[in-house]
Design an enzyme around this catalytic site. Structure first.
Site, PDB file in Angstrom:
ATOM      1  N   HIS A  18      23.365 -35.809   2.832  1.00 58.88           N
ATOM      2  CA  HIS A  18      24.341 -36.395   3.812  1.00 58.88           C
ATOM      3  C   HIS A  18      23.939 -37.220   4.959  1.00 58.88           C
ATOM      4  CE1 HIS A  18      28.550 -36.148   4.769  1.00 58.88           C
ATOM      5  NE2 HIS A  18      28.747 -35.096   4.587  1.00 58.88           N
ATOM      6  N   ARG A  19      22.563 -37.217   4.914  1.00 55.59           N
ATOM      7  CA  ARG A  19      22.130 -38.390   6.292  1.00 55.59           C
ATOM      8  C   ARG A  19      22.229 -39.646   5.720  1.00 55.59           C
ATOM      9  NH1 ARG A  19      16.080 -35.748   6.588  1.00 55.59           N
ATOM     10  NH2 ARG A  19      16.447 -35.963   4.262  1.00 55.59           N
TER      11      ARG A  19
END
Length: 495
Positions: A466-467
């Site tokens: 998700h980064r």
């Protein structure tokens, strides 16, 4: 550990250090010595087989001469840069037949190069010469009495006895068993020759030894007749009354028929070493560092299977696999959503998007889960992808891939459908940013143009960091993959 030596030190001896065998590898376990103290070796002759966390590797020696010391025994881990073998100049009259040029070759330099290490000394051309062949010892019959461990001071294929799988005791594995040789026993009469078992995986050797399975009596089902773990397990299942192994495990037949374990059964302790340790470390690091999210969707793969059948009917001599078509679809998706072909540089606090797609293919092998990499896969045609995938996965299962082929991936394709499951939430292969999972393709009811029909349906999942992106990018990629599975003609628009 002190080296095994022969006689006193000789002037002019040279010590060969264990070279760097791959990125991030700090040690290697000795599997099998291919020479013994006193043997003559030539430049580039393979002297030892070692197992790293990523592959089984033959290590060539850059020096010619007589072996005076072997540093370490089979089963011992040696750090990179530490002494491996000591070579002294050969006596004047001791050069083996057919090797009169080995001194000249050593001066000219070797052409053999390992990762981070080269045995060359400046010359770019080298003469070819025959390898030194060690005379094999007579093989013993398949059924022999237990053989005692080799005495201290003897090591290598020309002097160390091979311990049969049913010998029991605490003798370590002798490494990659390709000869199945044991010394004569009993009254010293010459034994009959036995078929040499071909075993690559240390896990298979350990499993056979612990359960008393004689490898010389098994027929391998792997490439080239390699004995696989499944072969040993099949042998265990075929012998319901087999005795308890030397670690106190219950009999194989009892386990197969659900009978209770013996009262004196003990816990099975499996050390985290080699590839198993690397897998554990990498998965733990991935789970600690990567905030992963998994999304999934069902897709109608009927048209994909029809497309594959049409391709293979047109060119039956070069078939294309479903995995190759899925790889092509992944490459199309990564071209549209390059954010997923990336990794996070935590030290530099930045996201690095890779210029090329180095596609990792998750492959289950006897040594554990490996992820061989197809570098710059975006440059390959679909048929080239199919060929490369077949060759790479076969080499991974056979244990012949070099360490460099198991690192550097930027995106992984995981076909867990081969295990008969529909879905999964896998852990990302650190430091990559995403992984596409494909479940089994099965008949399911599906609505087509408002009518209920039976279609070939598969579940697709995307696990992503998700980064590197948000749900919009990840969902867009997975939807594109699903659309291409359902309508393979969409791939033509991106070629």
């Amino acid at each position: 550990m002190s080296a095994r030596t022969a006689g006193r030190a000789v002037a002019g001896t040279r010590v060969f250090l264990l070279p760097d065998l791959g990125e991030g590898l700090s040690e290697a376990e000795i599997v099998e010595w291919k020479v013994a103290v006193g043997d003559l070796v030539t430049v580039d002759q393979s002297v030892v087989e070692v197992e790293t966390a990523k592959a089984v590797v033959d290590v060539p020696c850059p020096y010619a001469g007589r072996v005076v010391a072997l540093h370490g025994a089979a089963g011992e881990a040696r750090p990179v840069g530490q002494p491996l073998i000591t070579i002294a100049p050969a006596d004047g009259g001791d050069e083996p037949a057919g090797h009169a040029t080995y001194r000249e070759e050593e001066r000219a330099g070797s052409g053999n190069v390992l990762i981070g290490y080269g045995t060359g000394h400046g010359g770019t051309r080298r003469r070819r010469r025959p390898r030194l062949t060690l005379a094999p010892e007579p093989a013993a019959e398949a059924a022999v009495s237990p053989v005692p461990p080799a005495p201290v001071g003897t090591v290598g294929p020309s002097s160390a006895p091979r311990i049969p799988a049913d010998a029991g005791g605490d003798a370590p594995a002798s490494g990659m068993s390709t000869d199945g040789v044991v010394p004569p026993v009993g009254d010293g009469t010459a034994p009959a020759a036995a078929t040499a078992p071909l075993v690559i995986s240390p896990i298979v050797r350990r499993l056979a030894r612990e359960h008393g399975v004689a490898l010389t009596g098994l027929r391998g089902t792997g490439p080239g007749g390699v004995i696989r773990r499944a072969d040993v397990e099949a042998a265990l299942a075929a012998v319901p009354q087999q005795h308890t192994g030397d670690l106190g495990r219950p009999a194989a037949g009892a386990a197969a028929h659900g009978e209770p374990a013996p009262a004196d059964a003990s816990d099975v302790v499996i050390p985290l070493t080699g590839i198993r340790r690397v897998i554990a470390d990498k998965l733990s690091r991935s789970r600690r560092e990567i905030p992963e999210v998994t999304i999934w969707v069902d897709a109608d793969a009927t048209a994909l299977l029809a497309t594959r059948a049409a391709i293979n009917a047109a060119t039956p001599d070069a078939p294309v696999s479903v995995l190759a078509l899925l790889a092509r679809i992944c490459l199309s998706g990564l071209r549209r959503f390059p954010q997923l072909n990336a990794h996070v540089d935590t030290e530099g606090q930045r996201i690095v998007q890779s210029a090329g797609v180095h596609l990792g293919i998750a492959a289950q092998t006897d040594r554990g889960l490996l992820v061989p990499v197809l570098r710059d896969a975006q440059r390959l045609t679909t048929r080239e992808l199919a060929t490369a995938l077949a060759e790479t996965t076969a080499a991974a299962r056979a244990g012949t891939l070099p360490p460099a082929r198991l690192t550097g991936g930027t995106f992984t394709l995981n076909n867990y459908g081969v295990f008969g499951v529909d879905g999964s939430t896998p852990i990302i292969n650190h430091p990559e940013a995403a992984l596409l999972g494909v479940g089994r393709i099965v008949d399911k009811p599906w609505v087509v143009d408002g009518q209920l029909a039976v279609r070939k349906v598969t579940q697709l999942s995307l696990t992503f960091d998700h980064r590197v992106c948000d749900g919009g990018v990840a969902g867009g990629f997975l939807r594109h993959v699903a659309d291409c599975v359902e309508q393979p003609a969409l791939l033509v628009a991106n070629v």
